[in-house]
Design an enzyme around this catalytic site. Sequence first.
Site, PDB file in Angstrom:
ATOM      1  N   LYS A 112       0.823  -1.207   0.000  1.00  0.00           N
ATOM      2  CA  LYS A 112       0.000   0.000   0.000  1.00  0.00           C
ATOM      3  C   LYS A 112       0.860   1.262   0.000  1.00  0.00           C
ATOM      4  O   LYS A 112       2.042   1.227   0.307  1.00  0.00           O
ATOM      5  CB  LYS A 112      -0.985  -0.032   1.176  1.00  0.00           C
ATOM      6  CG  LYS A 112      -2.164  -0.965   0.860  1.00  0.00           C
ATOM      7  CD  LYS A 112      -3.245  -0.981   1.897  1.00  0.00           C
ATOM      8  CE  LYS A 112      -4.390  -1.898   1.410  1.00  0.00           C
ATOM      9  NZ  LYS A 112      -5.398  -2.117   2.444  1.00  0.00           N
ATOM     10  N   ARG A 141      -3.426  -9.937   5.042  1.00  0.00           N
ATOM     11  CA  ARG A 141      -3.821 -10.006   3.632  1.00  0.00           C
ATOM     12  C   ARG A 141      -2.628  -9.575   2.800  1.00  0.00           C
ATOM     13  O   ARG A 141      -2.099  -8.479   3.009  1.00  0.00           O
ATOM     14  CB  ARG A 141      -5.022  -9.083   3.435  1.00  0.00           C
ATOM     15  CG  ARG A 141      -5.693  -9.131   2.083  1.00  0.00           C
ATOM     16  CD  ARG A 141      -6.954  -8.270   2.097  1.00  0.00           C
ATOM     17  NE  ARG A 141      -7.569  -8.174   0.789  1.00  0.00           N
ATOM     18  CZ  ARG A 141      -7.183  -7.339  -0.158  1.00  0.00           C
ATOM     19  NH1 ARG A 141      -6.188  -6.516   0.063  1.00  0.00           N
ATOM     20  NH2 ARG A 141      -7.791  -7.316  -1.327  1.00  0.00           N
TER      21      ARG A 141
HETATM   22  C1  7PM Z   1      -5.969  -0.202  -5.063  1.00  0.00           C
HETATM   23  C2  7PM Z   1      -5.756   0.258  -3.782  1.00  0.00           C
HETATM   24  C3  7PM Z   1      -6.415  -1.461  -5.307  1.00  0.00           C
HETATM   25  C4  7PM Z   1      -6.001  -0.558  -2.720  1.00  0.00           C
HETATM   26  C5  7PM Z   1      -6.638  -2.285  -4.253  1.00  0.00           C
HETATM   27  C6  7PM Z   1      -6.450  -1.807  -2.994  1.00  0.00           C
HETATM   28  C7  7PM Z   1      -8.252  -4.392   1.776  1.00  0.00           C
HETATM   29  C8  7PM Z   1      -9.335  -5.119   1.295  1.00  0.00           C
HETATM   30  C9  7PM Z   1      -8.430  -4.034  -0.312  1.00  0.00           C
HETATM   31  C10 7PM Z   1      -7.944  -4.448   3.175  1.00  0.00           C
HETATM   32  C11 7PM Z   1      -9.810  -5.939   3.375  1.00  0.00           C
HETATM   33  C12 7PM Z   1      -5.533  -3.710  -1.867  1.00  0.00           C
HETATM   34  C13 7PM Z   1      -6.628  -2.668  -1.830  1.00  0.00           C
HETATM   35  N1  7PM Z   1      -7.687  -3.738   0.745  1.00  0.00           N
HETATM   36  N2  7PM Z   1     -10.101  -5.894   2.075  1.00  0.00           N
HETATM   37  N3  7PM Z   1      -9.435  -4.880  -0.020  1.00  0.00           N
HETATM   38  N4  7PM Z   1      -8.763  -5.244   3.917  1.00  0.00           N
HETATM   39  N5  7PM Z   1     -10.554  -6.691   4.185  1.00  0.00           N
HETATM   40  O1  7PM Z   1      -4.390  -3.327  -1.572  1.00  0.00           O
HETATM   41  O2  7PM Z   1      -7.026  -3.808   3.698  1.00  0.00           O
HETATM   42  O3  7PM Z   1      -5.782  -4.838  -2.246  1.00  0.00           O
HETATM   43  S1  7PM Z   1      -8.214  -3.427  -1.884  1.00  0.00           S
END
Ligand code: 7PM
Length: 303
Positions: free
Chosen positions: A246, A280
């Site tokens: 991130k 995750r």
């Molecule tokens: C762009 C920026 C694309 C951020 C995708 C993301 C989380 C999640 C995501 C989290 C839970 C990523 C994020 N982040 N679900 N879905 N917790 N529960 O880095 O932190 O995948 S999307």
Amino acid sequence: MIDLSPADSSIASGRAAASGTPTGYLPTRHGRLDFSRRTAIMAILNLTPDSFYDGGTRLDPGKAIADGVEMAEAGADVIDIGGESTRPGARPVSEDEELERVLPVIRGLRREVRVPISIDTYRSRVARAALRQGADIVNDISALRFDAEMVGLVAAEKVPVVLMHMQGTPRTMQAEPRYDDVVREVGDFLAAQIRYAVEQGVERGNIIVDPGIGFGKTLDHNLALLRGLPELASLGQPLLVGASRKSFIGKILGTEPSERLEGSLAAAAAAVLAGANIVRAHDVKETWKAVRVADAIRFGVGE
Ligand code: 7PM
């Protein structure tokens, strides 16, 4: 680590002081997630054309299924499948498009792996179809707020659900995030969503909570939340943390998403030691090693 003195905010707000789950594991339709003496790894299987790190690499369902199999072999305890990018400013995709992306991959992967599958969606129609194709867990970044039918679905299907905190919406969340006390406010939000879910018939034992790293948070907010995980663990529900690649890591290191692996492993290890039960991650093989070492420090090795 966890301050149990009367001044502790978890007690002041009437929250259970005990951390962890009563049983130490979470049953799903395809096996239990065990976090009695270990931290589970949720692998990210992104099917979006435009995600910040792995967007557009899995447009073919066969390639996506092969990647999922590889993640399971690398030690993933659950595979999280998402068909809509929630990156800041991203445009929502249509429900039909989201369904077309995720359903063939869930159906195919379900025949290839034994681990539970979670569906990353805030739409009840997508979640319902995903559960029918063999998904086991609903990962809702809106914590049941964006689709009024989601809570009833999760209650009726009796499946585990992830309640994640976000300030604002994916389109607006990074505009000007503001908190007086970010850990306190995220904890209060999650406590309120737990209460709502339970009132609507969701079993407490099926609720996972998540501070939503990067979702309406500045660098300082993200760091405060990672430091404050023990207070969120005291909600008494399994705690999920997603920090992998991130932008807060990019802000610290001055690197693009492709150069954030080591920072992501440091964040995963820190999350484990602060009480996370599930991390995750994009990079399952590397995260598995980091988490095994962090777990040994946290729980011992049972010699
Ligand atoms: C762009 C920026 C694309 C951020 C995708 C993301 C989380 C999640 C995501 C989290 C839970 C990523 C994020 N982040 N679900 N879905 N917790 N529960 O880095 O932190 O995948 S999307």
